[in-house]
Design a protein around this motif. Structure first.
Motif, short mmCIF file in Angstrom:
data_model
loop_
_atom_site.label_atom_id
_atom_site.label_comp_id
_atom_site.label_asym_id
_atom_site.label_seq_id
_atom_site.Cartn_x
_atom_site.Cartn_y
_atom_site.Cartn_z
N HIS A 188 0.83 -1.20 0.00
CA HIS A 188 0.00 0.00 0.00
C HIS A 188 0.88 1.26 0.00
O HIS A 188 0.56 2.25 -0.68
N HIS A 189 1.95 1.21 0.76
CA HIS A 189 2.89 2.33 0.81
C HIS A 189 3.45 2.62 -0.58
O HIS A 189 3.47 3.77 -1.03
N GLY A 190 3.88 1.57 -1.27
CA GLY A 190 4.43 1.75 -2.61
C GLY A 190 3.42 2.27 -3.61
O GLY A 190 3.72 3.17 -4.41
N PHE A 191 2.20 1.73 -3.57
CA PHE A 191 1.17 2.18 -4.50
C PHE A 191 0.77 3.62 -4.22
O PHE A 191 0.43 4.38 -5.14
N GLU A 222 9.33 4.66 -5.22
CA GLU A 222 9.19 4.67 -3.77
C GLU A 222 10.25 5.54 -3.11
O GLU A 222 10.14 5.92 -1.96
N GLU A 223 11.31 5.84 -3.85
CA GLU A 223 12.43 6.59 -3.30
C GLU A 223 12.31 8.09 -3.53
O GLU A 223 13.17 8.85 -3.07
N VAL A 224 11.29 8.50 -4.26
CA VAL A 224 11.20 9.91 -4.62
C VAL A 224 9.79 10.44 -4.42
O VAL A 224 8.82 9.70 -4.35
N PHE A 225 9.71 11.74 -4.30
CA PHE A 225 8.45 12.45 -4.44
C PHE A 225 8.54 13.30 -5.70
O PHE A 225 9.55 13.97 -5.93
N ARG A 226 7.50 13.26 -6.51
CA ARG A 226 7.39 14.23 -7.58
C ARG A 226 6.48 15.36 -7.06
O ARG A 226 5.46 15.11 -6.45
N CYS A 227 6.89 16.56 -7.32
CA CYS A 227 6.17 17.72 -6.79
C CYS A 227 5.93 18.72 -7.91
O CYS A 227 6.64 18.71 -8.92
N LEU A 244 11.35 15.94 -9.81
CA LEU A 244 11.83 14.76 -9.09
C LEU A 244 12.67 15.17 -7.90
O LEU A 244 13.62 15.95 -8.02
N LYS A 245 12.34 14.63 -6.73
CA LYS A 245 13.12 14.92 -5.53
C LYS A 245 13.35 13.61 -4.77
O LYS A 245 12.42 12.85 -4.56
N LEU A 246 14.60 13.38 -4.38
CA LEU A 246 14.88 12.22 -3.54
C LEU A 246 14.33 12.45 -2.15
O LEU A 246 14.27 13.57 -1.66
N VAL A 247 13.95 11.37 -1.49
CA VAL A 247 13.42 11.44 -0.14
C VAL A 247 14.41 10.82 0.81
O VAL A 247 14.81 9.66 0.65
N ASP A 248 14.86 11.58 1.80
CA ASP A 248 15.71 11.07 2.85
C ASP A 248 14.79 10.49 3.91
O ASP A 248 14.14 11.21 4.65
N ARG A 249 14.70 9.17 3.98
CA ARG A 249 13.74 8.53 4.88
C ARG A 249 14.05 8.77 6.35
O ARG A 249 13.21 8.53 7.21
#
Length: 207
Positions: free
Chosen positions: A128-131, A155-160, A184-189
């Motif tokens: 669900h997280h990935g979708f 799953e590693e990025v947010f598009r904004c 495209l932006k990388l997400v630092d978890r």
């Protein structure tokens, strides 16, 4: 497929007639023919047999992908007819990122069970997280550029929204010279920090 389309259309017609400022995501159904490959034991077999016998029947299984594509074509024809593009404050956008989806694999080439629940089909929390990530991201990709299969990289990025295109893309505003890296932006978890990416876009080509 026609009955399915008619039911979806009736529901969308109600929304269109009554809701202002509405963006409807119409997410395409995926192909279920690989279902039996995802089973990992008797429990999965029993549950899948109960809710999706057609995937276990070899004759019926061969018909599933063509039927799924007919469902897809019916949705595309309905939305591209312009039926829901008559107002500036309502739109329906097809999100096709599940059309050609296949079971996600581990680096060893095995199906990644962590994306599925105990029945080896419905999504787990990770699934669900990935979708959710993927749906959010495709909303920020113009119509005509959207991917047709799930990419775990998303799953590693947010598009904004970018400075140039500070909005969600629709059928009416997607005729743009779009650069995928700009959204495209990388997400630092480990924090809420987000870092711009310049060269890692992996969007599949349109089909």
């Amino acid at each position: 497929p026609e009955a399915y389309r008619d039911g979806i259309q009736r529901g969308l017609d109600v929304l269109h007639a009554n809701l202002p400022k509405t963006y409807v995501n119409l997410v395409i159904m995926f192909d279920i023919s690989p279902l039996t490959n995802m089973s990992r034991g008797p429990l999965c077999d029993a549950m899948q047999w109960g809710f999706c016998y057609c995937a276990f029947n070899e004759t019926l299984r061969e018909t599933l992908r063509p039927i799924q594509m007919e469902y897809y074509n019916q949705m595309v024809d309905m939305v591209e007819s312009g039926r829901y593009d008559t107002r500036d404050d309502f739109t329906v956008v097809i999100q096709p990122h599940q059309r050609d989806i296949e079971p996600i694999l581990t680096p060893d080439g095995d199906i990644d069970d962590s994306y599925f629940g105990p029945d080896c089909f419905h999504p787990s929390r990770k699934g669900h997280h990935g979708f959710a990530y993927m749906l959010w991201n495709v909303m920020h990709i113009p119509v005509g550029h959207k991917p047709y299969a799930y990419d775990a990289y998303e799953e590693e990025v947010f598009r904004c929204p970018s400075e140039e295109y500070p909005y969600l893309f629709t059928n009416q505003n997607s005729d743009v010279d779009w650069n995928p890296d700009e959204s495209l932006k990388l997400v630092d978890r480990k924090s809420t920090r987000r870092t711009p990416v310049t060269s890692r876009s992996r969007m599949p080509s349109s089909a």
